[in-house]
Scaffold this active site. Structure first.
Site, mmCIF file in Angstrom:
data_model
loop_
_atom_site.group_PDB
_atom_site.id
_atom_site.type_symbol
_atom_site.label_atom_id
_atom_site.label_comp_id
_atom_site.label_asym_id
_atom_site.label_seq_id
_atom_site.Cartn_x
_atom_site.Cartn_y
_atom_site.Cartn_z
ATOM 1 N N ASP A 1 93.330 62.373 -71.910
ATOM 2 C CA ASP A 1 93.031 63.798 -72.062
ATOM 3 C C ASP A 1 92.887 64.207 -73.533
ATOM 4 O OD1 ASP A 1 92.801 66.503 -71.288
ATOM 5 O OD2 ASP A 1 94.950 66.798 -71.584
ATOM 6 N N GLU B 1 102.321 57.167 -70.011
ATOM 7 C CA GLU B 1 101.941 57.433 -68.626
ATOM 8 C C GLU B 1 101.144 56.305 -67.971
ATOM 9 O OE1 GLU B 1 100.345 61.406 -68.232
ATOM 10 O OE2 GLU B 1 102.311 62.248 -68.655
ATOM 11 N N TYR C 1 105.460 68.586 -65.876
ATOM 12 C CA TYR C 1 104.678 69.834 -65.856
ATOM 13 C C TYR C 1 104.901 70.613 -64.576
ATOM 14 C CZ TYR C 1 102.331 67.966 -69.953
ATOM 15 O OH TYR C 1 102.066 67.488 -71.204
ATOM 16 N N GLU D 1 107.117 65.435 -72.980
ATOM 17 C CA GLU D 1 106.042 66.412 -72.826
ATOM 18 C C GLU D 1 106.490 67.444 -71.805
ATOM 19 O OE1 GLU D 1 102.109 64.983 -71.802
ATOM 20 O OE2 GLU D 1 102.251 63.339 -73.246
ATOM 21 N N TRP E 1 104.643 69.742 -75.377
ATOM 22 C CA TRP E 1 103.232 69.384 -75.379
ATOM 23 C C TRP E 1 102.429 70.656 -75.486
ATOM 24 C CZ3 TRP E 1 101.151 64.928 -76.367
ATOM 25 C CH2 TRP E 1 99.772 64.766 -76.184
HETATM 26 C C1 GCB Z 1 99.979 64.429 -69.970
HETATM 27 C C2 GCB Z 1 99.378 63.507 -70.960
HETATM 28 C C3 GCB Z 1 98.669 64.257 -72.092
HETATM 29 C C4 GCB Z 1 97.908 65.437 -71.526
HETATM 30 C C5 GCB Z 1 98.903 66.380 -70.886
HETATM 31 C C6 GCB Z 1 98.238 67.616 -70.267
HETATM 32 O O1 GCB Z 1 100.818 64.079 -69.204
HETATM 33 O O2 GCB Z 1 100.294 62.585 -71.490
HETATM 34 O O3 GCB Z 1 97.824 63.354 -72.743
HETATM 35 O O4 GCB Z 1 97.157 66.102 -72.498
HETATM 36 O O5 GCB Z 1 99.575 65.707 -69.858
HETATM 37 O O6 GCB Z 1 98.095 68.616 -70.941
HETATM 38 O O7 GCB Z 1 97.858 67.541 -69.122
#
Ligand code: GCB
Length: 596
Positions: free
Chosen positions: A161, A409, A465, A502, A547
């Site tokens: 990403d 990941e 998340y 994150e 993050w």
């Molecule tokens: C993650 C990834 C990261 C993404 C982030 C997102 O888990 O490690 O590279 O940018 O989520 O914002 O979805």
């Protein structure tokens, strides 16, 4: 590979600036004239320099060219051409002769070119290829799609990403050394003042050179000295490198043979790192990580080195009371590590091993049918070993680096993950003289009872998340699920520290809402605040890295609003509401002893 510096025996010549550039078609000969060349800055990613989608989205090779002048003193010893990083594959020609080939966009490489140059003007050409495959790191997939009326189009889909920036991303220099030269310096400092060291040299001679070493303090005074290619020096009452106070010594090395002498000075800090039970100890004290996952990403430069941005980012982190960062998702330019070392910023140093998953990517670009076995598909093992060796060699002496991250990941829940990662974790421990802890950062698809990476690592690092990609709009539900899961991690691994590497939510700067909705600054701030209450309730928890530090560019897709907007700062480094919340929190949390 030693960072290039001027010393009494070494000269460094800057080859950065504006080069000539053109995109290449498949099969074009390497030695033909550049087609319609145009100016291109070095270092920088080439993608965002011209208002041209064909350039931005180019898949394949591009050529860079410049001339440089060689003077007589440059030919007195060895002349070395060094690249800080070319994404992702490079062929380098000096006066038409192949001087170097390299795979991997985020680590340096060099070639001795004395025999290829002449006095006066010389030509340097670099062919850079941005293609990512199932054999490279990061991992990408090259596909050809037939569109009605358009024919076959080659696309390179990233398994990750962030935008696949390309070109000469980091500085290019020429440097000189004597014929017999210092090739590597290894240090293993201890908080009692012992500094174990080892010097390696190169050259054509049979005889061993005489080696002399001195430890100099920050004022330049010699505080210990010795001779020989390896040994132990003793620094009396050492000043320790600490988070927020990056005190650095220098190991000054002399390597003398037949009257010629090479000299180099390696900065290093004295500190210890250790995992004990659920604690992460720096200098014997329980450390709490407060900080960010970042990207090397800024307007115009893309992923190219931007020292103004690096200095600014660390200044903003200091303003917030942050003490650490992860080099997500690839090794950062050494210029950044040198800053972190000098400023006492704690670093988790990550390999470019992102996208090692055939069934998942954050933006949902891949088929999530669960039928593909990642570890049968990817062929990255040899390159993964190679980048690990090179990263440890490049970064081992940095006091700021406290942990190696072997991957971000990966498909750690799938069969084959343990077989893939166990040898890499073992290799990291074997290579690093300082035996830093090792981690593999895992995603939501890896639960405590399915994760095959967790038994291999020293610190459990998870990205979560809940309340963003799922439980949408329900921060409270997300936090409840998070707490339950983090407790289950601890039950399963009661002797390992746990941190979240994150957590975050997209916020488009300037979008406000009361009550909050997703993508508003208020939702992002509430998301972080709610997670913090969970973190504070867990005694075994050693750190929080949001993050992301700043908004960053990604490939275009329906989940991204002109890139990823999880930045606490905008891409031009202006604060969103969350920055002030984090500042209040982190300035109140001490670096040490927060969790006892
Ligand atoms: C993650 C990834 C990261 C993404 C982030 C997102 O888990 O490690 O590279 O940018 O989520 O914002 O979805």
């Amino acid at each position: 590979m030693l960072y290039p510096i001027n010393t009494p025996s070494r000269m460094v010549f800057d080859l950065n600036g504006v080069w000539q550039f053109s995109l290449r078609r498949p099969g074009e000969p390497d030695d033909g004239p550049l087609q319609d060349p145009r100016p291109m800055p070095v270092p920088a990613a080439y993608n965002d320099i011209y208002p041209d989608a064909a350039l931005r989205d180019h898949v394949g090779e591009a050529a860079y060219e410049r001339t440089f002048t060689v003077s007589a003193p440059m030919l007195a010893g060895r002349l070395v051409l060094r690249f800080g990083g070319v994404a992702h594959r490079a062929r380098v020609y000096v006066n038409g002769a192949l001087a170097a080939e390299h795979l991997g966009g985020f680590l340096p490489f060099e070639a001795e070119i004395g025999s290829l140059v002449r006095l006066g003007e010389n030509t340097l050409r670099v062919i850079a290829d941005n293609t990512l495959t199932l054999e490279t790191l990061p991992v990408g997939r090259l596909v050809e799609t037939e569109y009605p009326g358009l024919g076959r189009v080659r696309e390179n889909l990233p398994n990750f990403d962030f935008f696949n920036y390309a070109g000469i991303l980091r500085p290019v220099v020429l440097y000189t050394t004597p014929e017999t030269y210092i090739s590597r310096i290894r240090v293993d400092p201890h908080t009692d003042g012992r500094v174990e060291y080892q010097v390696e040299w190169g050259g054509t001679g049979e005889a061993a050179p005489e080696i002399g070493v001195e430890v100099r303090n920050a004022q330049g005074d010699t505080v210990a000295a010795g001779t020989g290619a390896g040994g132990v020096l003793r620094v009396k009452d050492p000043i320790l490198w600490e988070p927020g106070a990056g005190y650095l010594y220098r190991l000054a090395v002399r390597c003398r043979l037949d009257g010629a002498e090479d000299r180099y000075e390696l900065p290093f800090g004295i500190r210890s790192v250790e995992v004990r039970g659920t604690q992460f100890l720096i200098n014997g004290k329980p450390f709490y990580f407060k900080g960010f996952g970042k990207h090397e990403d800024s307007c115009i430069h893309g992923q190219g080195l931007d020292e103004a941005v690096n200095v600014k980012d660390l200044a903003l982190m200091d303003w917030m009371g942050a003490n650490s960062l992860r080099t997500s998702h690839y090794p950062y330019a050494e210029e950044m590590l040198r800053l972190c070392d000098a400023q006492g910023v704690v670093v988790i140093d990550e390999l470019p091993a992102v996208g090692l998953h055939a069934n998942f990517v954050a933006t949902g670009l891949l088929d999530k049918n669960g039928t593909v076995n990642t570890w049968e598909q990817v062929k990255t093992t040899p390159h993964h070993r190679e980048v690990l060796e090179k990263l440890v060699e490049r970064d081992e002496h940095y006091a700021c680096v406290v942990m190696w991250s072997i991957a971000n990941e990966p498909a750690a829940e799938e069969e084959g993950a343990a077989e893939y990662f166990a040898p890499l974790c073992a290799l990291a421990r074997e290579l690093d003289r300082q035996r830093r802890p090792v981690t593999i950062v895992t995603y939501e698809g890896c639960a405590p009872d399915t994760c095959k990476a967790a038994p291999l690592v020293d610190v459990l690092c998870v990205n979560r998340y809940f309340g963003w990609y799922n439980y949408c709009g329900r921060v409270d539900a997300g936090a409840a699920v998070l707490e339950d899961e983090l407790r289950r991690w601890h039950e399963k691994y009661p002797d390992k520290p746990l941190m979240v590497c994150e957590y975050g939510a997209d916020a488009v700067a300037g979008v406000h809402s009361l009550p909050s909705v997703m993508f508003s600054e208020e939702y992002q701030a509430e998301f972080l605040d709610t997670y913090h209450k969970v973190f504070d309730a867990l005694p075994f928890f050693v750190g929080e890295q949001v993050w992301n530090f700043a908004d960053f560019a990604t490939a275009q897709n329906a989940m991204r609003v002109q890139g990823n907007k999880k930045g606490v700062f905008t891409r031009d480094r202006q604060p969103k509401a969350a920055a002030f919340l984090l500042r209040r929190r982190w300035r109140a949390i001490p670096d040490f002893g927060y969790k006892g």
